[in-house]
Design an enzyme around this catalytic site. Sequence first.
Site, short mmCIF file in Angstrom:
data_model
loop_
_atom_site.label_atom_id
_atom_site.label_comp_id
_atom_site.label_asym_id
_atom_site.label_seq_id
_atom_site.Cartn_x
_atom_site.Cartn_y
_atom_site.Cartn_z
CE LYS A 87 -24.30 35.11 -3.05
NZ LYS A 87 -25.30 35.22 -4.62
CG ASP A 124 -25.89 37.39 -6.14
OD1 ASP A 124 -25.08 38.16 -6.47
OD2 ASP A 124 -26.36 37.19 -4.58
CB ALA A 149 -37.04 36.32 0.99
CB ALA A 152 -29.71 34.92 -4.79
NE ARG A 177 -34.97 33.80 4.38
CZ ARG A 177 -33.70 32.90 4.10
NH1 ARG A 177 -32.95 33.04 4.15
NH2 ARG A 177 -34.72 32.19 2.65
#
Lengths: 281, 281
Positions: A87, A124, A149, A152, A177
């Site tokens: 993604k 999502d 995190a 999604a 992240r």
Amino acid sequence: MTDTAQPTPDDPPRQTLVSGTTRLYGVLGDPVSQVQSPGLLNPVFARLGIDAVLVPVHVSPADLETVVRGLQRVGNVDGLFATVPHKASAALLADRCSTTVEITGSANALRREPDGAWYAENFDGSGFVSGLVQAGHQPKGARVALVGAGGAGSAIAAALLDAGVDRLTITDPDTPRLTALVDRLAAHWPGHVRAAERPPLAHSDIAVNATPLGLRPDDTLPFSPHALPPGAVVADIIMKPRDTRLLRETAALGLQTHHGSHMLTGQIDSYRAFFGLGTPR
Amino acid sequence: MTDTAQPTPDDPPRQTLVSGTTRLYGVLGDPVSQVQSPGLLNPVFARLGIDAVLVPVHVSPADLETVVRGLQRVGNVDGLFATVPHKASAALLADRCSTTVEITGSANALRREPDGAWYAENFDGSGFVSGLVQAGHQPKGARVALVGAGGAGSAIAAALLDAGVDRLTITDPDTPRLTALVDRLAAHWPGHVRAAERPPLAHSDIAVNATPLGLRPDDTLPFSPHALPPGAVVADIIMKPRDTRLLRETAALGLQTHHGSHMLTGQIDSYRAFFGLGTPR
């Protein structure tokens, strides 16, 4: 749409006969055999009389760019879906993207625009929130613990804040992240989002697993539901198995469970609109 | 196999429901909407209980390499078919190839080998000859005029010579391409093949159109059937429209016609064996 997406025995799933005129959609994943979207969307195409098919595309992270650049040059490919672990990379393979994709750095749908450019969107989060509301779990004003995190998780975080949660706490072992995501979210929704080392389960109304933990039978739990207060909801984004170990333990405690499939069925109307696929006959 | 490939009204074409576990085959063409192989092979997959789908892949010559290199990296793509205008280029995108592909410089099927390499084969010629024999037109000992030295024409030439035609005359406006093909064929079948500026129709038992002329309604004729002797056969490789202007004019003259579809139905058993797809249930 839920009815068309989940056929009953009296109404078995149908598939349009694929011919030379069929338009193509692909769902990119690694692994891909577990993806539910082809089995859900292909009967919808058939019911709508749309000559199109959504096929699984098994591609490793190392090969993603090569594969997507190839598929983007295929004249009858109209759209691509991205699932785990693609993604974030998919967002970078579009020419333009939505605000949600900008915030989350994550996309799960790419479409070819009339000018030939590729546009990325992320459903999502909005799908997850729709599914939550449809199941009677109101996020507005709630205290939510979100674990994960990644692609999604980022999208779900943005959609939950957009839906008015009072306090969103996000955990993820990848601290850079996590921090970067919380900073981007706080810029849009200040005072309502924070990072934590551990989810504050004892003070949460809703706890969400947005990690891949639970796909495999020997996975550890993303978090233990024991610390949650009575009446709390545990939502999992894993679709297969339907009842992950997390949800089984949650149910055994008498808490409310929310299955991963809600996120996808909540997205189908959004996908149809995004790809311009009309309304059922 | 012809029965399964051409369903009757009592036995409508079926399509396996495409899901996450489905294996993929693609047919590369430009244009692609006219290709018959998905409509023929997908019901065969369903009948055999094979969880696979053959999809059309519309790709321009300029993008072919990008698209094929991408598709070759897709883990659940097991094979690719190539049709006009990609058969010559497809032969170059395989790691290994058959003798027929070497002679013709043209491939219409690529499969992934157990070691991950891609192997190219050409079934156009053997499919054409099978179809001709099944229709009662014996190539052995015949005088054949073949128009078109491209991908399909090259393969048909090799297969006709292999089937024992007495004299094969090939015409093509692209003289270097024509000369090179005849040289390669003459090395294998000396004394039976030659190039000509015009097809020697008055002295031919079988005349074959292996050019794309006839795909569009306003195409000129590849050759005029008027000069053929009584009893001659005109074979067209165009599948859509079924009755090309060439075949209509041939029929009006009282000569025998042989439709393009014979070439494909003659190939289906070969494809099944090539891709290891077993036998019908």
